[in-house]
Design a protein around this motif. Structure first.
Motif, PDB file in Angstrom:
ATOM      1  N   ALA A 294      -7.776   9.290 -18.605  1.00 50.21           N
ATOM      2  CA  ALA A 294      -6.451   8.756 -18.918  1.00 50.21           C
ATOM      3  C   ALA A 294      -5.344   9.432 -18.125  1.00 50.21           C
ATOM      4  N   GLN A 295      -5.499  10.717 -17.830  1.00 52.19           N
ATOM      5  CA  GLN A 295      -4.431  11.460 -17.165  1.00 52.19           C
ATOM      6  C   GLN A 295      -4.154  10.966 -15.749  1.00 52.19           C
ATOM      7  N   HIS A 296      -5.053  10.176 -15.175  1.00 55.04           N
ATOM      8  CA  HIS A 296      -4.900   9.724 -13.798  1.00 55.04           C
ATOM      9  C   HIS A 296      -4.429   8.268 -13.696  1.00 55.04           C
ATOM     10  N   GLU A 297      -4.088   7.666 -14.809  1.00 54.31           N
ATOM     11  CA  GLU A 297      -3.769   6.234 -14.788  1.00 54.31           C
ATOM     12  C   GLU A 297      -2.550   5.924 -13.926  1.00 54.31           C
ATOM     13  N   GLU A 298      -1.518   6.732 -13.999  1.00 54.27           N
ATOM     14  CA  GLU A 298      -0.304   6.431 -13.229  1.00 54.27           C
ATOM     15  C   GLU A 298      -0.566   6.523 -11.730  1.00 54.27           C
ATOM     16  N   ASN A 299      -1.247   7.572 -11.290  1.00 55.76           N
ATOM     17  CA  ASN A 299      -1.589   7.679  -9.873  1.00 55.76           C
ATOM     18  C   ASN A 299      -2.491   6.522  -9.442  1.00 55.76           C
ATOM     19  N   ALA A 300      -3.401   6.133 -10.314  1.00 54.20           N
ATOM     20  CA  ALA A 300      -4.307   5.027 -10.002  1.00 54.20           C
ATOM     21  C   ALA A 300      -3.539   3.724  -9.826  1.00 54.20           C
ATOM     22  N   LYS A 301      -2.501   3.508 -10.613  1.00 54.77           N
ATOM     23  CA  LYS A 301      -1.685   2.299 -10.483  1.00 54.77           C
ATOM     24  C   LYS A 301      -0.931   2.278  -9.160  1.00 54.77           C
ATOM     25  N   ILE A 302      -0.448   3.436  -8.727  1.00 54.45           N
ATOM     26  CA  ILE A 302       0.231   3.525  -7.427  1.00 54.45           C
ATOM     27  C   ILE A 302      -0.735   3.150  -6.307  1.00 54.45           C
ATOM     28  N   LEU A 303      -1.926   3.722  -6.357  1.00 53.82           N
ATOM     29  CA  LEU A 303      -2.923   3.446  -5.318  1.00 53.82           C
ATOM     30  C   LEU A 303      -3.352   1.978  -5.337  1.00 53.82           C
ATOM     31  N   ALA A 304      -3.557   1.423  -6.512  1.00 51.34           N
ATOM     32  CA  ALA A 304      -4.029   0.044  -6.607  1.00 51.34           C
ATOM     33  C   ALA A 304      -3.004  -0.932  -6.056  1.00 51.34           C
ATOM     34  N   ALA A 305      -1.737  -0.710  -6.342  1.00 47.55           N
ATOM     35  CA  ALA A 305      -0.692  -1.595  -5.824  1.00 47.55           C
ATOM     36  C   ALA A 305      -0.689  -1.595  -4.302  1.00 47.55           C
ATOM     37  N   ALA A 306      -0.982  -0.440  -3.715  1.00 45.87           N
ATOM     38  CA  ALA A 306      -0.955  -0.306  -2.252  1.00 45.87           C
ATOM     39  C   ALA A 306      -2.208  -0.845  -1.595  1.00 45.87           C
ATOM     40  N   PHE A 307      -3.375  -0.402  -2.036  1.00 46.78           N
ATOM     41  CA  PHE A 307      -4.618  -0.721  -1.321  1.00 46.78           C
ATOM     42  C   PHE A 307      -5.129  -2.131  -1.597  1.00 46.78           C
ATOM     43  N   THR A 308      -4.683  -2.768  -2.682  1.00 52.08           N
ATOM     44  CA  THR A 308      -5.053  -4.168  -2.887  1.00 52.08           C
ATOM     45  C   THR A 308      -4.168  -5.107  -2.078  1.00 52.08           C
ATOM     46  N   GLY A 309      -3.115  -4.571  -1.467  1.00 51.33           N
ATOM     47  CA  GLY A 309      -2.222  -5.393  -0.670  1.00 51.33           C
ATOM     48  C   GLY A 309      -1.089  -6.015  -1.452  1.00 51.33           C
ATOM     49  N   ARG A 310      -0.986  -5.744  -2.745  1.00 49.18           N
ATOM     50  CA  ARG A 310       0.094  -6.348  -3.535  1.00 49.18           C
ATOM     51  C   ARG A 310       1.460  -5.855  -3.073  1.00 49.18           C
ATOM     52  N   VAL A 311       1.552  -4.586  -2.714  1.00 57.82           N
ATOM     53  CA  VAL A 311       2.789  -4.045  -2.144  1.00 57.82           C
ATOM     54  C   VAL A 311       2.588  -3.915  -0.637  1.00 57.82           C
ATOM     55  N   PRO A 312       3.291  -4.697   0.170  1.00 54.92           N
ATOM     56  CA  PRO A 312       3.103  -4.653   1.633  1.00 54.92           C
ATOM     57  C   PRO A 312       3.515  -3.310   2.224  1.00 54.92           C
ATOM     58  N   LYS A 313       2.912  -2.983   3.343  1.00 53.25           N
ATOM     59  CA  LYS A 313       3.206  -1.780   4.151  1.00 53.25           C
ATOM     60  C   LYS A 313       3.413  -0.527   3.289  1.00 53.25           C
ATOM     61  N   ALA A 314       2.571  -0.377   2.271  1.00 51.18           N
ATOM     62  CA  ALA A 314       2.709   0.741   1.338  1.00 51.18           C
ATOM     63  C   ALA A 314       1.950   1.985   1.779  1.00 51.18           C
ATOM     64  N   VAL A 315       1.073   1.849   2.772  1.00 50.86           N
ATOM     65  CA  VAL A 315       0.258   2.983   3.229  1.00 50.86           C
ATOM     66  C   VAL A 315       0.600   3.293   4.680  1.00 50.86           C
ATOM     67  N   HIS A 316       0.831   4.569   4.957  1.00 48.35           N
ATOM     68  CA  HIS A 316       1.048   5.028   6.325  1.00 48.35           C
ATOM     69  C   HIS A 316       0.129   6.214   6.575  1.00 48.35           C
ATOM     70  N   CYS A 317      -0.599   6.196   7.688  1.00 49.37           N
ATOM     71  CA  CYS A 317      -1.481   7.312   8.065  1.00 49.37           C
ATOM     72  C   CYS A 317      -1.091   7.834   9.431  1.00 49.37           C
ATOM     73  N   TRP A 318      -1.330   9.099   9.647  1.00 47.74           N
ATOM     74  CA  TRP A 318      -1.042   9.697  10.939  1.00 47.74           C
ATOM     75  C   TRP A 318      -2.147  10.694  11.301  1.00 47.74           C
ATOM     76  N   PHE A 319      -2.370  10.859  12.590  1.00 45.34           N
ATOM     77  CA  PHE A 319      -3.378  11.798  13.089  1.00 45.34           C
ATOM     78  C   PHE A 319      -3.123  11.969  14.583  1.00 45.34           C
ATOM     79  N   PRO A 320      -3.656  13.029  15.194  1.00 48.95           N
ATOM     80  CA  PRO A 320      -3.437  13.248  16.626  1.00 48.95           C
ATOM     81  C   PRO A 320      -3.920  12.052  17.433  1.00 48.95           C
ATOM     82  N   PRO A 321      -3.106  11.521  18.329  1.00 43.31           N
ATOM     83  CA  PRO A 321      -3.521  10.360  19.118  1.00 43.31           C
ATOM     84  C   PRO A 321      -4.561  10.673  20.176  1.00 43.31           C
TER      85      PRO A 321
END
Length: 265
Positions: free
Chosen positions: A151-178
């Protein structure tokens, strides 16, 4: 005695890093950030890849976002959303599933796509899983020692689900050495990315969007796997991401970005 003390300190530090890995990036040169109206979370790239796999499998099975939230809360509690090759007794993978309990062969359970499929197959058998409290649904699947911990992780899980399911556009940004002398870049492999995406979402899948939400799910999955496949640019729906933008970069407006197909290179 000195050696024992040093080893004890090293083990303690290692455990501390693992426990806090979900909240604080341990490697500043690479990572991912998830930002939705509910809040923002930092992940490392492996966590983002696991999250993308879970969302992709749920999409293939036509499951609601609630199922993804339950899976994320479970994965955070069990492994910090990491594809672990160890665990309590014979537990393995993101959900710490046990071969001895019928979850599957060890080599399959460390495949996030397979593990997610097994998790969802069990979840949909839980009566009213969409409506009952999250920790009760998760515990019906996991049968852990203390099911209330999910139960303690539900709020973080909702943030992730909105982003990775595509419901919230451009919600994920990743970076790494080119790429460069210190960190050679993988050879760009859009074909390899498309093949793994097809395995996650189902046979015959291409990068055709189909719907805006599905398009952003695919774009986000591609971004999470950009380092793995040496991808340098992803564009969709009037937006584009480039590896050269770094940590402070983000999706940028691009009038040429198709609304019909996610383009990766």
């Amino acid at each position: 005695m000195v050696i024992v003390t040093v080893l004890a300190v090293a083990i303690t530090v290692g455990v501390f890093i693992l426990i806090n890995r979900f909240d604080t990036l341990t490697v500043a040169r690479e990572g991912c950030r998830v930002t939705t109206p509910r809040g923002s979370l930092d992940l490392d790239i492996e966590q983002a890849q696991v999250a993308a796999a879970i969302a992709g499998v749920a999409h293939r099975r036509k499951l609601p976002e609630r199922a993804v939230v339950i899976a994320y809360a479970t994965g955070i509690q069990e492994s910090k959303l990491l594809n672990l090759t160890f665990g309590d007794r014979d537990s393995l993978g993101v959900f710490q599933q046990r071969p001895s309990q019928g979850w599957g062969p060890p080599d399959k359970l460390v495949d996030p796509v397979y593990a997610s499929g097994k998790f969802f197959a069990a979840l949909v058998k839980v009566k009213n899983y969409r409506k009952i409290p999250l920790h009760e649904a998760a515990q019906e699947v996991q049968r852990s020692a203390d099911g209330s911990l999910y139960a303690q992780h539900e709020e973080n899980a909702k943030i992730l689900a909105a982003a990775f399911t595509g419901r919230v556009p451009k919600a994920v940004h990743c970076w790494f050495p080119p790429g460069g002398e210190e960190t050679p870049a993988p050879s760009p492999s859009p074909d390899g990315a498309e093949q793994e995406l097809a395995r996650t979402l189902g046979a015959g899948t291409t990068l055709e969007a189909g719907s805006r939400r599905r398009g952003w799910l695919i774009a986000t999955w591609s971004l999470a796997h950009a380092q793995k496949y040496g991808l340098r640019r992803i564009s969709y729906d009037g937006q584009a991401w480039s590896v050269t933008t770094g940590e402070k970069g983000d999706w940028k407006p691009d009038a040429g970005a198709s609304r019909e197909r996610v383009q990766i290179s």
